[in-house]
Scaffold this motif. Structure first.
Motif, PDB file in Angstrom:
ATOM      1  N   PRO A 162       4.137   6.989   1.095  1.00  0.00           N
ATOM      2  CA  PRO A 162       4.146   8.344   0.516  1.00  0.00           C
ATOM      3  C   PRO A 162       5.311   9.207   1.015  1.00  0.00           C
ATOM      4  O   PRO A 162       5.128  10.376   1.356  1.00  0.00           O
ATOM      5  N   LEU A 163       6.507   8.653   1.039  1.00  0.00           N
ATOM      6  CA  LEU A 163       7.673   9.386   1.512  1.00  0.00           C
ATOM      7  C   LEU A 163       7.873  10.652   0.678  1.00  0.00           C
ATOM      8  O   LEU A 163       7.906  10.600  -0.554  1.00  0.00           O
ATOM      9  N   GLY A 164       7.984  11.792   1.349  1.00  0.00           N
ATOM     10  CA  GLY A 164       8.197  13.054   0.667  1.00  0.00           C
ATOM     11  C   GLY A 164       6.930  13.745   0.202  1.00  0.00           C
ATOM     12  O   GLY A 164       6.971  14.900  -0.231  1.00  0.00           O
ATOM     13  N   GLN A 165       5.796  13.065   0.303  1.00  0.00           N
ATOM     14  CA  GLN A 165       4.543  13.682  -0.120  1.00  0.00           C
ATOM     15  C   GLN A 165       3.932  14.496   1.029  1.00  0.00           C
ATOM     16  O   GLN A 165       4.266  14.303   2.198  1.00  0.00           O
ATOM     17  N   LYS A 166       3.032  15.387   0.692  1.00  0.00           N
ATOM     18  CA  LYS A 166       2.362  16.188   1.698  1.00  0.00           C
ATOM     19  C   LYS A 166       1.460  15.290   2.548  1.00  0.00           C
ATOM     20  O   LYS A 166       0.728  14.453   2.018  1.00  0.00           O
TER      21      LYS A 166
ATOM     22  N   ILE B 138       1.204   2.346   6.138  1.00  0.00           N
ATOM     23  CA  ILE B 138       1.477   2.114   4.712  1.00  0.00           C
ATOM     24  C   ILE B 138       0.376   1.240   4.111  1.00  0.00           C
ATOM     25  O   ILE B 138      -0.107   1.490   3.004  1.00  0.00           O
ATOM     26  N   GLU B 139      -0.052   0.225   4.880  1.00  0.00           N
ATOM     27  CA  GLU B 139      -1.111  -0.657   4.387  1.00  0.00           C
ATOM     28  C   GLU B 139      -2.422   0.099   4.244  1.00  0.00           C
ATOM     29  O   GLU B 139      -3.181  -0.127   3.289  1.00  0.00           O
TER      30      GLU B 139
ATOM     31  N   PHE C 210       8.384   9.569   7.582  1.00  0.00           N
ATOM     32  CA  PHE C 210       8.343   8.165   8.021  1.00  0.00           C
ATOM     33  C   PHE C 210       6.891   7.747   8.185  1.00  0.00           C
ATOM     34  O   PHE C 210       6.021   8.553   8.490  1.00  0.00           O
ATOM     35  N   MET C 211       6.634   6.455   7.978  1.00  0.00           N
ATOM     36  CA  MET C 211       5.301   5.900   8.182  1.00  0.00           C
ATOM     37  C   MET C 211       5.449   4.427   8.544  1.00  0.00           C
ATOM     38  O   MET C 211       6.226   3.700   7.901  1.00  0.00           O
TER      39      MET C 211
END
Length: 282
Positions: free
Chosen positions: A81-85, A74-75, A68-69
């Motif tokens: 980047p959901l699922g990214q390291k 996000i801005e 979650f972000m």
């Protein structure tokens, strides 16, 4: 005829039972609708709280993957980047951050610290908190605030203090701060030397009453204090004073009164010169 009557009664009873089931079902549906509405309201409040936070929030798994972000983050990142390291999304790194505290967080510890991101060279204050899920897994939630301006102000203040300390320690004139009641709060080495003390600390410890211990005429201290209270500053104030060994010297003082927001005098601060040579013929 009797059988038709019994059949009709049985149908009426069955219909009555069906009506009750429909009523019960309607109540159940209404209850679930209310629960769903309450859940939607609760989630809306939670989402509003998250977005109202003046900073960045993200959640990652034990595999360092972003779960979650919030919108501000996000801005900053430029995408979701959901699922990214997390180390890649947050800091443009290809491996786990050398300062990473995830292991401590996943063991149940809340970790607070400050870090400078290599992505934008800005300083951040981070609060890392474990989130325990019903299935037993744990995620990490990080709440982050940009503290770059605060760090820069602290750095500037430190530099200013070091600069002032250099001037204070190396000035050829005596520099002092004293309370309105007549005790020194600070003196520099030159001030201690003028009055015959081996160090500032020695003078601070040795002078408990400026008026009686230093002024040959204690009333001059009263004149000094009264002028500062009335005018706020004083220039070229001359007085005869005692050195530590009992010898007398003449000094000239330029000083000001430092006040609080209410106008009350906090302390006096100023410069002292030994002008004994001017009075040798007196």
């Amino acid at each position: 005829m009797a059988e038709d009557l019994k059949t009709r009664e049985a149908l009426l009873e069955e219909l009555a039972g069906m009506d009750q089931k429909i009523i019960d079902l309607a109540k159940t549906v209404t209850k679930h609708q209310r629960l769903a509405e309450a859940w939607r309201d609760l989630w809306a409040q939670f989402a509003a709280t998250i977005e109202a936070f003046d900073g960045f929030i993200y959640i990652c798994s034990q595999d360092y993957e972003v779960e979650f972000m919030n919108q501000r983050f996000i801005e900053r990142t430029g995408y979701y980047p959901l699922g990214q390291k997390c180390y890649r999304a947050l800091h443009d790194l290809e491996e786990i951050c050398p300062w990473c505290v995830n292991e401590r967080v996943f063991q149940g510890e809340t970790v607070r610290w400050e870090v400078r991101s290599p992505k934008d060279n800005r300083w951040y204050y981070v609060v890392n908190t474990p989130i325990k899920h019903p299935d037993g897994t744990v995620s990490k939630m990080a709440m982050i605030q940009d503290i770059t301006e605060r760090r820069e102000m602290e750095k500037a203040l430190k530099l200013a203090e070091e600069k002032y300390r250099g001037i204070f320690e190396n000035a050829v004139e005596g520099i002092f701060q004293s309370s309105p009641e007549g005790r020194f709060l600070s003196v520099n080495p030159a001030m201690a030397q003028i009055f015959g003390y081996g160090s500032p600390g020695e003078m601070l410890a040795g002078v408990a009453d400026i008026s009686r211990q230093l002024y040959v005429d204690p009333r001059r201290r009263d004149d000094f204090s009264q002028t500062l209270r009335d005018a706020g500053f004083i220039k070229g104030f001359e007085a005869q004073m005692y050195r530590r060994d009992g010898s007398r010297i003449w000094i000239a003082i330029n000083a000001r009164a430092v006040r609080d927001e209410a106008g009350e005098v906090l302390y006096y601060e100023g410069f002292v010169q030994d002008i004994t040579d001017r009075h040798q013929g007196d």
